[in-house]
Write a protein that holds these residues in place. Structure first.
Motif, PDB file in Angstrom:
ATOM      1  N   ILE A   4      29.117  44.079  53.992  1.00 51.38           N
ATOM      2  CA  ILE A   4      30.021  43.586  52.953  1.00 51.38           C
ATOM      3  C   ILE A   4      30.567  44.778  52.193  1.00 51.38           C
ATOM      4  CG2 ILE A   4      30.232  42.195  50.853  1.00 51.38           C
ATOM      5  CD1 ILE A   4      27.858  40.575  51.820  1.00 51.38           C
ATOM      6  N   ASP A   5      31.870  44.760  51.926  1.00 47.36           N
ATOM      7  CA  ASP A   5      32.474  45.835  51.148  1.00 47.36           C
ATOM      8  C   ASP A   5      33.696  45.296  50.430  1.00 47.36           C
ATOM      9  OD1 ASP A   5      32.785  48.350  50.068  1.00 47.36           O
ATOM     10  OD2 ASP A   5      33.555  49.270  51.904  1.00 47.36           O
ATOM     11  N   GLY A   6      34.094  46.008  49.404  1.00 46.55           N
ATOM     12  CA  GLY A   6      35.288  45.668  48.656  1.00 46.55           C
ATOM     13  C   GLY A   6      36.298  46.787  48.755  1.00 46.55           C
ATOM     14  N   ILE A   7      37.562  46.427  48.599  1.00 42.60           N
ATOM     15  CA  ILE A   7      38.636  47.414  48.649  1.00 42.60           C
ATOM     16  C   ILE A   7      39.740  46.946  47.705  1.00 42.60           C
ATOM     17  CG2 ILE A   7      39.772  46.319  50.611  1.00 42.60           C
ATOM     18  CD1 ILE A   7      40.527  49.178  51.551  1.00 42.60           C
ATOM     19  N   HIS A   8      40.468  47.896  47.164  1.00 42.13           N
ATOM     20  CA  HIS A   8      41.626  47.576  46.339  1.00 42.13           C
ATOM     21  C   HIS A   8      42.873  47.722  47.192  1.00 42.13           C
ATOM     22  CE1 HIS A   8      39.913  47.248  42.248  1.00 42.13           C
ATOM     23  NE2 HIS A   8      38.913  47.869  42.851  1.00 42.13           N
ATOM     24  N   VAL A   9      43.670  46.657  47.243  1.00 42.77           N
ATOM     25  CA  VAL A   9      44.881  46.624  48.044  1.00 42.77           C
ATOM     26  C   VAL A   9      46.073  46.593  47.085  1.00 42.77           C
ATOM     27  CG1 VAL A   9      46.155  45.273  49.741  1.00 42.77           C
ATOM     28  CG2 VAL A   9      43.673  45.371  49.858  1.00 42.77           C
ATOM     29  N   PRO A  10      47.102  47.413  47.304  1.00 40.09           N
ATOM     30  CA  PRO A  10      48.270  47.378  46.431  1.00 40.09           C
ATOM     31  C   PRO A  10      48.850  45.963  46.319  1.00 40.09           C
ATOM     32  CG  PRO A  10      48.420  49.234  47.934  1.00 40.09           C
ATOM     33  CD  PRO A  10      47.248  48.395  48.381  1.00 40.09           C
ATOM     34  N   ALA A  11      49.296  45.611  45.100  1.00 37.44           N
ATOM     35  CA  ALA A  11      49.832  44.271  44.865  1.00 37.44           C
ATOM     36  C   ALA A  11      51.083  44.354  44.009  1.00 37.44           C
ATOM     37  CB  ALA A  11      48.788  43.405  44.167  1.00 37.44           C
ATOM     38  N   ASN A  12      52.057  43.528  44.334  1.00 37.42           N
ATOM     39  CA  ASN A  12      53.253  43.378  43.513  1.00 37.42           C
ATOM     40  C   ASN A  12      53.099  42.086  42.727  1.00 37.42           C
ATOM     41  OD1 ASN A  12      54.652  45.681  44.464  1.00 37.42           O
ATOM     42  ND2 ASN A  12      55.153  44.579  46.332  1.00 37.42           N
ATOM     43  N   VAL A  13      53.013  42.202  41.410  1.00 35.56           N
ATOM     44  CA  VAL A  13      52.828  41.030  40.551  1.00 35.56           C
ATOM     45  C   VAL A  13      53.849  41.065  39.437  1.00 35.56           C
ATOM     46  CG1 VAL A  13      50.369  40.804  41.077  1.00 35.56           C
ATOM     47  CG2 VAL A  13      51.074  42.223  39.174  1.00 35.56           C
ATOM     48  N   PRO A  14      54.142  39.896  38.828  1.00 32.75           N
ATOM     49  CA  PRO A  14      55.101  39.862  37.722  1.00 32.75           C
ATOM     50  C   PRO A  14      54.676  40.775  36.569  1.00 32.75           C
ATOM     51  CG  PRO A  14      54.593  37.640  38.469  1.00 32.75           C
ATOM     52  CD  PRO A  14      53.647  38.568  39.166  1.00 32.75           C
ATOM     53  N   VAL A  15      55.650  41.324  35.876  1.00 27.89           N
ATOM     54  CA  VAL A  15      55.405  42.283  34.798  1.00 27.89           C
ATOM     55  C   VAL A  15      54.448  41.724  33.748  1.00 27.89           C
ATOM     56  CG1 VAL A  15      56.517  43.556  32.912  1.00 27.89           C
ATOM     57  CG2 VAL A  15      57.627  43.416  35.134  1.00 27.89           C
ATOM     58  N   GLU A  16      54.561  40.453  33.414  1.00 29.27           N
ATOM     59  CA  GLU A  16      53.749  39.873  32.339  1.00 29.27           C
ATOM     60  C   GLU A  16      52.255  39.802  32.651  1.00 29.27           C
ATOM     61  OE1 GLU A  16      55.906  36.628  34.599  1.00 29.27           O
ATOM     62  OE2 GLU A  16      56.591  38.348  33.447  1.00 29.27           O
ATOM     63  N   ILE A  17      51.851  39.927  33.916  1.00 34.37           N
ATOM     64  CA  ILE A  17      50.413  39.908  34.240  1.00 34.37           C
ATOM     65  C   ILE A  17      49.927  41.206  34.882  1.00 34.37           C
ATOM     66  CG2 ILE A  17      50.280  37.391  34.410  1.00 34.37           C
ATOM     67  CD1 ILE A  17      50.275  37.747  37.492  1.00 34.37           C
ATOM     68  N   GLN A  18      50.768  42.225  34.888  1.00 35.31           N
ATOM     69  CA  GLN A  18      50.392  43.489  35.534  1.00 35.31           C
ATOM     70  C   GLN A  18      49.166  44.133  34.905  1.00 35.31           C
ATOM     71  OE1 GLN A  18      53.675  46.198  35.868  1.00 35.31           O
ATOM     72  NE2 GLN A  18      54.609  45.028  37.516  1.00 35.31           N
ATOM     73  N   GLY A  19      48.931  43.944  33.616  1.00 34.08           N
ATOM     74  CA  GLY A  19      47.777  44.547  32.957  1.00 34.08           C
ATOM     75  C   GLY A  19      46.464  44.170  33.609  1.00 34.08           C
ATOM     76  N   LYS A  20      46.314  42.891  34.006  1.00 37.16           N
ATOM     77  CA  LYS A  20      45.075  42.439  34.644  1.00 37.16           C
ATOM     78  C   LYS A  20      44.899  43.023  36.043  1.00 37.16           C
ATOM     79  CE  LYS A  20      45.695  37.967  34.151  1.00 37.16           C
ATOM     80  NZ  LYS A  20      45.439  36.529  34.132  1.00 37.16           N
ATOM     81  N   PHE A  21      45.999  43.364  36.674  1.00 37.33           N
ATOM     82  CA  PHE A  21      45.943  43.845  38.052  1.00 37.33           C
ATOM     83  C   PHE A  21      45.902  45.364  38.156  1.00 37.33           C
ATOM     84  CE2 PHE A  21      47.004  39.502  38.670  1.00 37.33           C
ATOM     85  CZ  PHE A  21      46.515  39.171  39.912  1.00 37.33           C
ATOM     86  N   ARG A  22      45.845  46.051  37.032  1.00 36.10           N
ATOM     87  CA  ARG A  22      45.779  47.517  37.060  1.00 36.10           C
ATOM     88  C   ARG A  22      44.358  47.961  37.354  1.00 36.10           C
ATOM     89  NH1 ARG A  22      50.494  49.391  36.426  1.00 36.10           N
ATOM     90  NH2 ARG A  22      51.931  48.558  34.911  1.00 36.10           N
ATOM     91  N   GLY A  23      44.210  48.745  38.412  1.00 32.06           N
ATOM     92  CA  GLY A  23      42.908  49.285  38.777  1.00 32.06           C
ATOM     93  C   GLY A  23      42.604  50.530  37.962  1.00 32.06           C
ATOM     94  N   ARG A  24      41.543  51.199  38.317  1.00 40.86           N
ATOM     95  CA  ARG A  24      41.147  52.379  37.546  1.00 40.86           C
ATOM     96  C   ARG A  24      42.092  53.553  37.718  1.00 40.86           C
ATOM     97  NH1 ARG A  24      37.510  55.308  41.295  1.00 40.86           N
ATOM     98  NH2 ARG A  24      37.358  53.952  43.087  1.00 40.86           N
ATOM     99  N   LYS A  25      42.952  53.529  38.728  1.00 40.16           N
ATOM    100  CA  LYS A  25      43.946  54.596  38.919  1.00 40.16           C
ATOM    101  C   LYS A  25      45.326  54.174  38.412  1.00 40.16           C
ATOM    102  CE  LYS A  25      41.486  56.662  42.739  1.00 40.16           C
ATOM    103  NZ  LYS A  25      41.517  57.064  44.131  1.00 40.16           N
ATOM    104  N   GLU A  26      45.363  53.116  37.594  1.00 39.56           N
ATOM    105  CA  GLU A  26      46.584  52.615  36.951  1.00 39.56           C
ATOM    106  C   GLU A  26      47.608  52.005  37.910  1.00 39.56           C
ATOM    107  OE1 GLU A  26      46.938  52.185  33.647  1.00 39.56           O
ATOM    108  OE2 GLU A  26      44.881  52.918  33.570  1.00 39.56           O
ATOM    109  N   GLU A  27      47.248  51.757  39.149  1.00 34.60           N
ATOM    110  CA  GLU A  27      48.123  51.067  40.085  1.00 34.60           C
ATOM    111  C   GLU A  27      47.840  49.573  39.993  1.00 34.60           C
ATOM    112  OE1 GLU A  27      46.701  52.683  43.714  1.00 34.60           O
ATOM    113  OE2 GLU A  27      47.822  54.536  43.513  1.00 34.60           O
TER     114      GLU A  27
END
Length: 69
Positions: A4-27
């Motif tokens: 079992i492993d986890g990975i962060h995959v780039p995501a395009n999300v609406p501007v109003e919810i981008q804060g929740k989708f920002r990873g530790r590298k600000e992407e």
């Protein structure tokens, strides 16, 4: 046996919810959990968690699901 492993995959999300989708590298990313067999076959994938979610939270959600691992 499985791995079992986890990975962060780039995501395009609406501007109003981008804060929740920002990873530790600000992407903007999605946190994805996957389980595979040792002959490299996917047996479970959980997608959709925002990039700011900790891996332990994603795993806890997966373990609480009736059709999870």
């Amino acid at each position: 046996m499985i791995a079992i492993d986890g990975i962060h995959v780039p995501a395009n999300v609406p501007v109003e919810i981008q804060g929740k989708f920002r990873g530790r590298k600000e992407e903007t990313t999605q946190n994805v959990l996957a389980a595979i067999t040792f002959d490299l076959k996917f047996i479970y994938v959980l997608v959709g968690w925002e990039g700011s979610a900790h891996n332990s939270r994603v795993l806890g959600d997966e373990l609480s699901r009736p059709n999870g691992l």
